[in-house]
Structures are given as structure tokens and as C-alpha cells.
Write a protein that holds these residues in place. Structure first.
Motif, PDB file in Angstrom:
ATOM      1  N   SER A 169      -1.573  -3.533  -1.852  1.00 42.71           N
ATOM      2  CA  SER A 169      -1.394  -3.144  -3.254  1.00 42.71           C
ATOM      3  C   SER A 169      -0.141  -2.290  -3.351  1.00 42.71           C
ATOM      4  O   SER A 169       0.011  -1.335  -2.583  1.00 42.71           O
ATOM      5  N   THR A 180       1.168  -7.606  -8.211  1.00 38.27           N
ATOM      6  CA  THR A 180       1.383  -6.405  -7.403  1.00 38.27           C
ATOM      7  C   THR A 180       0.254  -6.196  -6.408  1.00 38.27           C
ATOM      8  O   THR A 180       0.054  -5.079  -5.913  1.00 38.27           O
ATOM      9  N   GLN A 181      -0.476  -7.257  -6.123  1.00 38.13           N
ATOM     10  CA  GLN A 181      -1.530  -7.220  -5.114  1.00 38.13           C
ATOM     11  C   GLN A 181      -1.582  -8.581  -4.433  1.00 38.13           C
ATOM     12  O   GLN A 181      -1.615  -9.616  -5.098  1.00 38.13           O
ATOM     13  N   LYS A 231      -3.089 -10.773  -0.747  1.00 33.56           N
ATOM     14  CA  LYS A 231      -3.997 -10.778   0.403  1.00 33.56           C
ATOM     15  C   LYS A 231      -3.418 -11.667   1.498  1.00 33.56           C
ATOM     16  O   LYS A 231      -3.206 -12.865   1.298  1.00 33.56           O
TER      17      LYS A 231
END
Length: 344
Positions: free
Chosen positions: A149, A187-188, A190
Motif C-alpha cells: 500500500s 495505490t494498492q 498484491k
């Protein structure tokens, strides 16, 4: 009014020359004011500034005025930087679009005297601004993934850049060779399909994608941050079992080893922990004295036989005969004891 005499005219002229000038007097008689020097544009994350070196004069306060124009419109417009004393102008405004090609100019003013205009080169914010590195806010680890993040790159209210993308580079810290990349607009992000209990490093870079007219603007890389993945539940259980069994086996091996060592070096251990008993010297001297009556008495007591009575269990038919024999034996032993006592 009477005219001054000819003798006083030189004095009057001298007084006029020595009197201080009025404000703006020097500016009125300046033929040309120097133009600002070192005019440059500095733009970082769409924060646009025009800067220049101050113009130096002997007296008075120099003011500056900044204007801009675009390729589509040749007229010069003001941008809230008129008659300012600072040597910089913030021309970040919503009505100046990031994809516009603009030109700026600045001049100095002192009273009614003005310098020449100094123009800049063409500037396109979307293409020429310096894009700073994204700031990573949080990293969440699992057994096979890392959730990154980071803060939005442009925080201005109402500002939105459709062509802004984030490039995420990551690799195993132990290898530091093979780098993978993922591109996202969020803005994140994985990072999936990672090895468990493995440390990964990553960097993030923003990029403004170009089009048919403008080229792409690639930003600065963020600092390298490393984080380690965790273990899954199955692996965690196996590790706990292995540690538990290993502890038990170690304890058993240590116990057996200690037992064998004690068994092998029993005499040495007994000597160190239970030294042999030694009679004190003064008692040992008394015991060596042959005239001590205590020794003879101890020897006689050890030599003396223990006296005992015999007991036999017989049937009822032989009861009478056995009773007679026991009585005779008892009497014989009693007589012998009395005789020995008399001798003593």
C-alpha cells in the motif's frame, strides 16, 4: 517677489544639488532597467514554479510581473503574479492544463521604468514535470504474497491524471538478479505466487503514459524496501512437531550420555563427592595403644557367640516326645551359660 541677486545664485544651485532626491526620482531618470536573469522553470509533481535572479538597483523596490501564453492563443495572460516583490511565481492553476504547451515571460519594474521581457522555453507540465517516488505506507505479508500500500502521488483536491500508472519491481533478495514487474493504476497491489519464508525486495515508480503528441514521463524510483513472507498453517504445524520431537530426542540422548559417563567414572565421581572416611589423629593414637582395655572388651564381644533357643513345630502324635527334647535342650544351654559366666 524680488529676484535673488547674482551673488546668491551659486549658493542656491549648490543647495539644490545637495538636497536628497524625491522617491522615484532616480527611476524617472533611468534610461533602462536591467532584465531578470537566470529565468528557469522548476516543476515537481505538477507544482510549477518560475524562478529568476533579483534585479539590483541603488534605491527603490523592484517589482516583477509574470505572464503566459499558449500555442493555441497568442495573447499574453496574467497569472496572479503582477507587481510582486518575490523572485518566484507559482503558476500551478487548474485552468492551465497539464497537456498545454505554454511559454512564460517576466520583467522588472521600478516606478515608470520597466525592463525588457525575458521569455522561457516551451513547457508542458505532463511531459516536463519531475515525478517523485511513491511513498510506501504499509506492507502485509502472507505465506505466498505481499500486499503493498502506498500513498497517492498527487494529493491535490480535484486533480486526476488518467494516464498515471505505477510500475512495481520486485525480486528475491538472495538472488538480486531476476526482477519482475507489475503495472497498476491503484495505490494498492498484491504480489502473488511467492515462496514462503523468503525475503523479497521491491521498488515503485510512477509513469505518465504518452500519446501521439507527448512522450511518456517516467518518474523516480522509490527506496528499496524488503519484506519476508510467512509460513502456512501446515508448515507451521510440521515445524512445531519437528521441534518438539527434536527436543525430546535431545533430552533422552543427554540423559543416556550422562548415565553412561556416571557409570564409567563412578569411582572418580564417588571420590570427589564422597571422600573416604579418615579417623582423627588423636583417636587413631588411642586405638593403637595395646594397653587400652576398650580394645580387649571389643574383641571379646566380637568373639563371644550369640545365644539362641531352638523352636520346633511337631504334630500332635509326637507332641510329648518333642516337648521333652526341647526342655532338655533348654536346660543344657542354660547350664553352659552359667558355667561360662562363672569362669569369667
Amino acid at each position: 517677489m524680488p529676484r535673488p541677486s547674482a551673488a546668491l545664485l551659486p549658493c542656491i544651485l549648490l543647495l539644490l544639488l545637495l538636497r536628497p532626491p524625491k522617491p522615484g526620482f532616480a527611476a524617472e531618470y533611468l534610461l533602462q532597467l536591467p532584465a531578470p536573469q537566470n529565468v528557469t522553470i522548476y516543476s515537481y509533481n505538477y507544482q510549477n514554479l518560475l524562478r529568476w535572479a533579483p534585479v539590483k538597483v541603488n534605491s527603490g523596490s523592484v517589482l516583477y510581473t509574470v505572464q503566459y501564453t499558449t500555442k493555441a492563443c497568442e495573447d499574453w495572460e496574467e497569472i496572479n503574479c503582477t507587481n510582486i516583490t518575490k523572485t518566484e511565481c507559482n503558476f500551478t492553476h487548474p485552468f492551465i492544463k497539464s497537456y498545454w504547451t505554454i511559454t512564460l515571460r517576466v520583467r522588472a519594474e521600478l516606478g515608470q521604468v520597466k525592463s525588457d521581457w525575458v521569455e522561457t522555453n516551451d513547457f508542458v507540465a505532463k511531459q516536463d514535470t519531475i515525478i517523485g517516488p511513491p511513498v510506501i505506507e504499509n506492507v502485509t505479508s502472507t505465506s505466498d504474497s505481499l500486499l503493498l500500500s502506498f500513498l497517492p502521488l498527487f494529493k491535490e483536491d480535484g486533480f486526476q491524471e488518467d494516464n498515471l500508472w505505477y510500475n512495481v519491481f520486485y525480486w528475491e533478495k538472495s538472488t538480486n538478479k531476476l526482477k519482475k514487474s507489475i503495472q497498476t493504476r491503484n495505490t494498492q497491489i498484491k504480489l502473488q505466487n511467492l515462496k514462503q519464508m523468503t525475503e523479497y525486495c521491491f521498488q515503485i515508480q510512477a509513469e505518465l503514459l504518452g500519446d501521439l503528441v507527448l512522450k511518456s514521463n517516467i518518474g523516480l524510483l522509490s527506496d528499496i524496501i524488503c519484506n519476508k513472507t510467512t509460513v502456512d498453517d501446515v508448515t507451521k504445524t510440521v515445524i512445531v512437531v519437528i521441534v518438539f520431537v527434536g527436543t525430546i530426542v535431545t533430552v533422552v540422548i543427554l540423559a543416556i550420555t550422562c548415565y553412561l559417563l556416571i557409570k564409567k567414572f563412578q569411582k572418580i565421581i564417588k571420590y570427589w563427592f564422597q571422600p573416604p572416611f579418615k579417623i582423627p589423629p588423636h583417636i587413631e593414637e588411642d586405638l593403637k595403644d595395646s594397653e587400652m582395655p576398650v580394645l580387649e572388651e571389643l574383641q571379646n564381644n566380637y568373639a563371644e557367640e550369640d545365644f539362641w533357643d531352638s523352636l520346633s513345630v511337631v504334630s500332635s502324635a509326637e507332641g510329648s516326645r518333642a516337648l521333652v527334647r526341647n526342655t532338655l535342650n533348654t536346660n543344657v544351654h542354660s547350664d553352659s551359660r552359667s558355667t561360662e559366666r562363672e569362669k569369667t
